[in-house]
Design a protein around this motif. Structure first.
Motif, PDB file in Angstrom:
ATOM      1  N   SER A   1       0.869  -6.880   1.997  1.00  0.00           N
ATOM      2  CA  SER A   1       1.630  -6.511   0.806  1.00  0.00           C
ATOM      3  C   SER A   1       1.384  -7.584  -0.253  1.00  0.00           C
ATOM      4  O   SER A   1       0.830  -8.651   0.048  1.00  0.00           O
ATOM      5  CB  SER A   1       3.109  -6.380   1.146  1.00  0.00           C
TER       6      SER A   1
ATOM      7  N   LYS B   1       0.807  -1.224   0.000  1.00  0.00           N
ATOM      8  CA  LYS B   1       0.000   0.000   0.000  1.00  0.00           C
ATOM      9  C   LYS B   1       0.844   1.280   0.000  1.00  0.00           C
ATOM     10  O   LYS B   1       0.458   2.287  -0.580  1.00  0.00           O
ATOM     11  CB  LYS B   1      -0.922  -0.015   1.228  1.00  0.00           C
TER      12      LYS B   1
ATOM     13  N   ARG C   1      -2.106  -0.404  -4.578  1.00  0.00           N
ATOM     14  CA  ARG C   1      -2.694   0.144  -3.337  1.00  0.00           C
ATOM     15  C   ARG C   1      -4.075  -0.465  -3.095  1.00  0.00           C
ATOM     16  O   ARG C   1      -4.393  -0.869  -1.980  1.00  0.00           O
ATOM     17  CB  ARG C   1      -2.830   1.667  -3.432  1.00  0.00           C
ATOM     18  N   GLN C   2      -4.857  -0.534  -4.151  1.00  0.00           N
ATOM     19  CA  GLN C   2      -6.223  -1.062  -4.015  1.00  0.00           C
ATOM     20  C   GLN C   2      -6.195  -2.530  -3.574  1.00  0.00           C
ATOM     21  O   GLN C   2      -6.868  -2.923  -2.630  1.00  0.00           O
ATOM     22  CB  GLN C   2      -6.920  -0.917  -5.363  1.00  0.00           C
TER      23      GLN C   2
ATOM     24  N   SER D   1      -3.765  -4.183  -2.138  1.00  0.00           N
ATOM     25  CA  SER D   1      -3.190  -4.345  -0.792  1.00  0.00           C
ATOM     26  C   SER D   1      -4.240  -4.095   0.276  1.00  0.00           C
ATOM     27  O   SER D   1      -4.310  -4.822   1.277  1.00  0.00           O
ATOM     28  CB  SER D   1      -2.054  -3.348  -0.562  1.00  0.00           C
ATOM     29  N   VAL D   2      -5.054  -3.061   0.043  1.00  0.00           N
ATOM     30  CA  VAL D   2      -6.088  -2.754   1.039  1.00  0.00           C
ATOM     31  C   VAL D   2      -7.122  -3.886   1.064  1.00  0.00           C
ATOM     32  O   VAL D   2      -7.534  -4.346   2.139  1.00  0.00           O
ATOM     33  CB  VAL D   2      -6.752  -1.388   0.759  1.00  0.00           C
TER      34      VAL D   2
END
Ligand SMILES: CC(=O)SCCNC(=O)CCNC(=O)[C@H](O)C(C)(C)COP(=O)(O)OP(=O)(O)OC[C@H]1O[C@@H](n2cnc3c(N)ncnc32)[C@H](O)[C@@H]1OP(=O)(O)O
Ligand SMILES: O=C(O)CCC(=O)C(=O)O
Length: 378
Positions: free
Chosen positions: A357, A317, A348-349, A351-352
């Motif tokens: 990671s 992220k 990022r998307q 990972s969230v």
């Protein structure tokens, strides 16, 4: 700084952690490992606990290790006899020194406590043993009483006195003052034993050493009573890297030792644990990874190999373009700046969504998707 010894108590105070019970093979394997990496002394256990424990201690004794072995004893002659029966030549005798402990355990009869200490030291010395004395709860004791006990221990034949912050209530500044007073008053060396109730065990061990203590009682992974003890790996690496004092310990094997003790104690080491935690040499954040790619010293206090780790650069992220491009290029994927930005958004998307990671394969999948998209729109 004086020559510093590590007296590791993973096999005694470490094992006192609630729920931890090493078997004979585990105790032997840990002792052998500590010895192999150059730990100077090992507190092997408490012979007074009975047959299960004495078999393990005798087995360790029979290995004829380089490290000096100590058995932990109360100020009770039968405890010393149990240590002798294991073949030990060095005994540590513990005595409570604070009002709170003496009241609870000896109904406040401090003369009785001192008499027991005197009798047990004399018994051990007469048997030709090397004797160390521990002042249990030294940190909460009356200071002049503590000095009296330590002086008596010295006079009666003890060769070392241990200052114990049994309940982990000191900070490094107070530790320094209290240990300094003891070091100045005694002719025999002082050992520092600290607990981690406020997360200060390692800092307090270092403060004790700064004050003149010449040995530190540590445990692997900081295992021990309640919040644990000063961690062997933290004390050794702090001395080496902050104070430039090399104890002759084979530090690249610290990680392997940590894993051995974690397995034997049935506990996991938190990823953020100093020196041996999984994240200690992992970099995900964009600014950090960018720095580390130029020069690892930007975000590492020393090289990971020095304690048995390898550096890990992970995409997640918080990552940035430099890291993402670097990883992709290692796999033969070269994206332009716009494509890299899009992949980063997708990273990022994902990972969230996954709350972690990404693996390299997951990153490659996102990059390939991006390449297909770029190709499709021409
Ligand atoms: C701060 C520390 O870490 S101290 C070390 C703590 N570690 C342990 O307790 C683990 C191993 N302990 C054991 O296996 C047992 O407690 C034993 C074998 C030592 C004693 O077992 P028991 O005889 O069943 O006694 P128990 O544990 O219930 O009570 C402790 C006894 O030791 C006495 N005692 C405690 N500390 C000391 C000391 N330093 N010197 C002399 N006697 C002591 C207590 O007053 C109590 O005595 P009592 O039985 O006459 O009332
Ligand atoms: O050795 C001693 O006297 C006691 C050691 C100990 O485990 C402690 O005080 O926490």
């Amino acid at each position: 700084m004086n020559q510093i010894l590590i007296n590791d108590t993973t096999l005694r105070d470490g094992e006192q952690a609630a729920g931890v019970a090493f078997n004979l093979q585990e105790k032997v394997a840990i002792a052998q490992f500590l010895d192999a990496i150059g730990v100077h002394e090992i507190e092997v256990g408490i012979p007074a606990m009975g047959e299960q424990e004495t078999r393990a201690i005798s087995a360790i004794h029979n290995l004829d290790l380089q490290a000096k072995l100590l058995g932990w004893n109360r100020a009770v002659i039968s405890d010393i006899k149990a240590s002798i029966a294991c073949g030990l030549k060095r005994v540590h005798i513990s005595v409570p020194v604070s009002g709170i402990q003496i009241t609870a355990k000896f109904q406040g009869q401090w003369r009785v406590t001192l008499q027991q200490l005197r009798d047990s030291i004399s018994f051990a010395v007469d048997k030709g043993l090397w004797v160390a004395v521990g002042g249990e709860d030294s940190s909460r004791s009356d200071e002049s009483f503590l000095l009296d006990v330590a002086n008596y221990a010295q006079e009666w034949g003890a060769s070392r006195f241990r200052f114990c912050d049994t309940v982990g209530v000191l900070d490094p500044f107070t530790t320094y003052v209290k240990v300094r007073r003891l070091v100045t008053a005694l002719l025999i060396p002082v050992e520092i034993h600290t607990h981690n109730d406020f997360g200060l065990a390692t800092a307090n061990a270092l403060a004790g050493i700064k004050a003149g203590a010449t040995s530190a009682n540590t445990t692997v992974n900081g295992l021990g009573e309640r919040a644990g003890n000063a961690a062997l790996e933290e004390v050794v690496m702090s001395l080496k890297r902050i104070y430039g004092v090399n104890l002759g310990i084979d530090t690249p094997r610290l990680l392997e030792l940590s894993r051995l003790v974690a397995r034997a104690s049935g506990s996991t080491v938190p990823p953020w644990k100093a020196i041996v935690g999984e994240n200690t040499f992992a970099h995900e954040a964009g600014i950090h990874a960018h720095g580390v790619l130029q020069n690892p010293s930007t975000y590492e206090p020393f090289a990971p190999e020095e304690v048995g780790w390898e550096r890990r650069l992970v995409v997640g992220k918080h990552s940035g373009r430099h890291l993402v491009s670097n990883v992709l290029q290692q796999h033969g994927i070269f994206l332009n700046s716009e494509e890299t930005k899009s992949v980063l958004e997708a990273v990022r998307q994902e990972s969230v969504e996954k709350k972690r990671s990404l693996t390299v394969q997951e990153l490659l999948n996102l990059a390939k998707e991006q390449q297909r998209y770029s190709h499709a729109i021409g």
